[in-house]
Structures are given as structure tokens and as C-alpha cells.
Design a protein around this motif. Sequence first.
Motif, PDB file in Angstrom:
ATOM      1  N   LYS A   1       0.881  -1.198   0.075  1.00  0.00           N
ATOM      2  CA  LYS A   1      -0.025  -0.076   0.016  1.00  0.00           C
ATOM      3  C   LYS A   1       0.871   1.239  -0.003  1.00  0.00           C
ATOM      4  O   LYS A   1       1.880   1.363   0.712  1.00  0.00           O
ATOM      5  CB  LYS A   1      -0.904   0.163   1.187  1.00  0.00           C
ATOM      6  N   THR A   2       0.424   2.342  -0.758  1.00  0.00           N
ATOM      7  CA  THR A   2       1.089   3.396  -0.850  1.00  0.00           C
ATOM      8  C   THR A   2       0.112   4.497  -0.088  1.00  0.00           C
ATOM      9  O   THR A   2      -1.081   4.607  -0.112  1.00  0.00           O
ATOM     10  CB  THR A   2       1.676   4.055  -2.267  1.00  0.00           C
ATOM     11  N   PHE A   3       1.008   5.602   0.624  1.00  0.00           N
ATOM     12  CA  PHE A   3       0.131   6.731   1.152  1.00  0.00           C
ATOM     13  C   PHE A   3       0.776   8.057   0.670  1.00  0.00           C
ATOM     14  O   PHE A   3       1.956   8.082   0.305  1.00  0.00           O
ATOM     15  CB  PHE A   3       0.051   6.452   2.874  1.00  0.00           C
ATOM     16  N   ASP A   4       0.077   9.134   0.996  1.00  0.00           N
ATOM     17  CA  ASP A   4       0.435  10.602   0.724  1.00  0.00           C
ATOM     18  C   ASP A   4       1.152  11.050   1.980  1.00  0.00           C
ATOM     19  O   ASP A   4       1.197  10.358   2.970  1.00  0.00           O
ATOM     20  CB  ASP A   4      -0.662  11.426   0.201  1.00  0.00           C
TER      21      ASP A   4
ATOM     22  N   THR B   1      -3.103   5.994  -1.048  1.00  0.00           N
ATOM     23  CA  THR B   1      -3.258   6.459  -2.617  1.00  0.00           C
ATOM     24  C   THR B   1      -3.332   5.184  -3.519  1.00  0.00           C
ATOM     25  O   THR B   1      -3.746   5.428  -4.437  1.00  0.00           O
ATOM     26  CB  THR B   1      -2.157   7.319  -2.913  1.00  0.00           C
ATOM     27  N   ARG B   2      -3.022   4.384  -2.999  1.00  0.00           N
ATOM     28  CA  ARG B   2      -3.128   2.969  -4.161  1.00  0.00           C
ATOM     29  C   ARG B   2      -2.928   1.787  -3.023  1.00  0.00           C
ATOM     30  O   ARG B   2      -2.075   1.373  -2.215  1.00  0.00           O
ATOM     31  CB  ARG B   2      -1.987   2.913  -4.968  1.00  0.00           C
TER      32      ARG B   2
ATOM     33  N   VAL C   1      -7.916   4.335  -6.018  1.00  0.00           N
ATOM     34  CA  VAL C   1      -7.183   3.748  -5.078  1.00  0.00           C
ATOM     35  C   VAL C   1      -6.933   2.143  -4.784  1.00  0.00           C
ATOM     36  O   VAL C   1      -6.408   1.592  -4.826  1.00  0.00           O
ATOM     37  CB  VAL C   1      -7.670   4.423  -3.652  1.00  0.00           C
TER      38      VAL C   1
END
Length: 443
Positions: free
Chosen positions: A137-140, A146-147, A356
Motif C-alpha cells: 500500500k502507498t500513502f500520501d 493512494t493505492r 485507490v
Amino acid sequence: MRLFKKKSLWVITTILLAIGYAVSCTKDNQILDVPQINNATDLLSMKVTTPPTIDGTVDAAWDKATKLNLTLTVPDPGNNLFAGYIGQSYPVTLRSVYDEQNIYFLAEYADNTKSVNVATWYFDPATSRWNQEPTSKTFDANGVLTRDGFGEDKLAMLWNIDNSTAKFNAQTCYSSCHVFTPYLDYSVTPAVMKSNANSGNHYTNGVNEKIDMWWAHLSRDVIFNQMDDNYQDWAGGPGVTNLTGGSGNGRHVDGITVSGASTTWPFAPTYTSSPVQGASNNRQSLKLDGTGASVNVPLWIKPNASNYYYILATDTLPGGSAVKITGVSSTGVLTYNGGSIDPNVGTDYQRTGDAVTGGDGPKCFPSYIASPLIGGRADITCSAVYTGSGWIVEYKRALKTADVLKQDIDFTSLQDQRFGIAVWNKSNNQHGIQPNLTLKFQK
């Protein structure tokens, strides 16, 4: 005469009881010697004469095996390494049996997604570039997702080889997990202390300490009914790991050994090479329009194929179904010998659905090329079946392998063996863990 009859009756009764006992002892489910079991932490391996078939089906051979019910939880090792996964839990049921040659395991756990499309290649029309999905998982900057991750479902077990790792009996998995250890960086002058905020790895704490690591990649190795057999060592010891902190890497595939030391800081050990096997990256760098900036693109594809998540190494041989990408344009058009693919036509090569949590188009490309494991890495036979709501992972290994490098655990003594187990759910590094377990044998 009466005394003789009594003695005869006693002898006959004794013989009949002895015969009955001998016959009863030949049954698979006869318990001769069952150790005392802690139902929360002990896995009992039952002795059988008819073993299970390793096909991902729970057959009758497992009926008498004792179940160990576990809840594996994702820990917080610090520095947000497991962010987005911390606290997630995965209920797992384990069973084990053994016979004269092999030990068998059955792991079952719920999972609402079958995650085998790992780091898929997709085309981004906004930038005209080919990219790969994140494996976690990616985060801002504000911590907003974010994804979603496009990692792999995996399962692993750790074992203490010959009881060589002193801390393993008390700590199991944590005895070799060194995360974010500060270190003194001698690669610069003067040396400076670094917090090592972005890395962490496994290594043991003594030159003779080794840990056996079984690693089931549920999207690739099980294609060939295999589980990857690896090991962990001390990665050069304090002379290296005290300088690199948690980034000391003691994880290696079976069959390779220390060959020397690197000639650059921090002078970590070098290892012999392993034959080409297992998964390799389906990636290469090409120049846009042949002369522009270098960009990453897939190496091999199957033109017009849909919904495939790997390419077999045999597919890349002459006459195979895969073709090699030889060029990429500034608009993202891929070329190969005999054709081209324009990802701007339609959306088959692009992301689909929600930005997302959405997926990828049906013709997006796999991230890896798959080939069978060989040698010491191929010691474990494994079959994994996704049921629609979870995984059945069934695997076996010889009680004693042909290993002469001290890279495999030996079960032939039937002594208690401490172990830990981990599960990855659609992730790369982040995993649920249950340490401090014990395998015991019915004898």
C-alpha cells in the motif's frame, strides 16, 4: 485336571491379548506415545503409514491430525515499515503428520482476495509511460491511502538448524530479525551515526548460527508444486552488521555459500552464485524512440493474451508464446519482432476502476518470468489452492534432506523443534507473525 484347565485358559487368554495388542498397534491412528501438548502453541505431528497426497485437497489422511489454531498479527517494527497493515490479523489452522520418510504440513486460512498479480505492468496515458503497481500500500504525506498494494500472498516458516541459533528457542522469528538498528557509517569521513530508518533484515548473531527458512510464494513457486527452501546466516557478523544496522542481509537461497568478502565498505561477505531458477524480473530499460531518455518497460510479453500473471521461462525460448520487447516510443507504443502494441487504443493496458482500490486492464503484463526451483531450493513439495474464500497450502519435505551445507533442519531425531510462522496478505514486506511455537512428534 482342574488346575491344568485353569492354566490353559490363562495361557490362551494371554496369547489372545498379545495378538490383539500387536494387531492394534499397526493401525494408523494408534497412539503409542503422545507428548504433553499446549493447545495454544504446540503442533503435534502424528505418525501415519498412509500419508496425504500433496495436491491442495484435504484428504482423509488429515482426519486424525491435531489442529493448532493460531492468529497471526502484523506487528509494528517501527518507522512505519508496516504502515497500513499494523494490527491486521490472519487466523491460520495448522496440521502435521509424518511417516518414515517425510514430514507433511497443512495450513488453512481465510483470505478474501487471491493476490497473485504482483507488481503488474500498466500504461499511464497521462504520462505516456509504462509503470508497475506498488507491491505494498502507498500513502500520501498525510497518511491517506493512494493505492492498494499489488503484493503477493505468501506463507513462511523458520526453524533452528541443529539448535545452532542460541536465541531461537526463546525468540524464534525475532531471534534473527534486526530492524532499524542505528549504525556508525564509515563510508564517509568523519564517520557519522545513522538512524537506519528505511531498512531491516534477517541475520543471526554467531558465525555458526543458521536458520532454515521455508517460503511459499503462492503466485509463482506453486506453479511447479514447490516451496522455496532458503536459509539465514550471520551476514558477516558484527564487523558488517554493526556498521549497517538492520540492513545486514543474512537471507540466502539454499546451495550458495560464503566465497569471500567484498572489496568495498562495509566489506560484507560475498557468496557463490546460484543457477538460474525461480522467478526473475520481467523488466528492462530502453531509450524512448531509440535515442531519448531511458525508461523501464516489460522485457517479455504475450501479444493479445489476457489475464495472465506470469510468463514461463520456456515461453521465451524459440518457438515459445512470448515475444521480446525491442523498442518503446515517446507515446508508449511497444514494438517487437513482427508487431507492436499501442496502449492508447482502448483501456486494456491501463488501470481500471477506482484509483485507490481498482485493478488493471485484462491485457496488462506480468512482472516476473517463472522457472522451476532446482537443487537445495527444491527440497519442499507444495500445492496451494485458493478456495474462493481462503488458501489451502499443503506441503512436505524429507525428514532429512541431502543437505551437507548445514542449510536444512533435520527432523529424524523426532525431538521437539521450535518454529515461527508468517503470512503475507497482498503485500511485499508486511506480514502477520506467530513466534514461539513448538513442533512435537507422536512416537
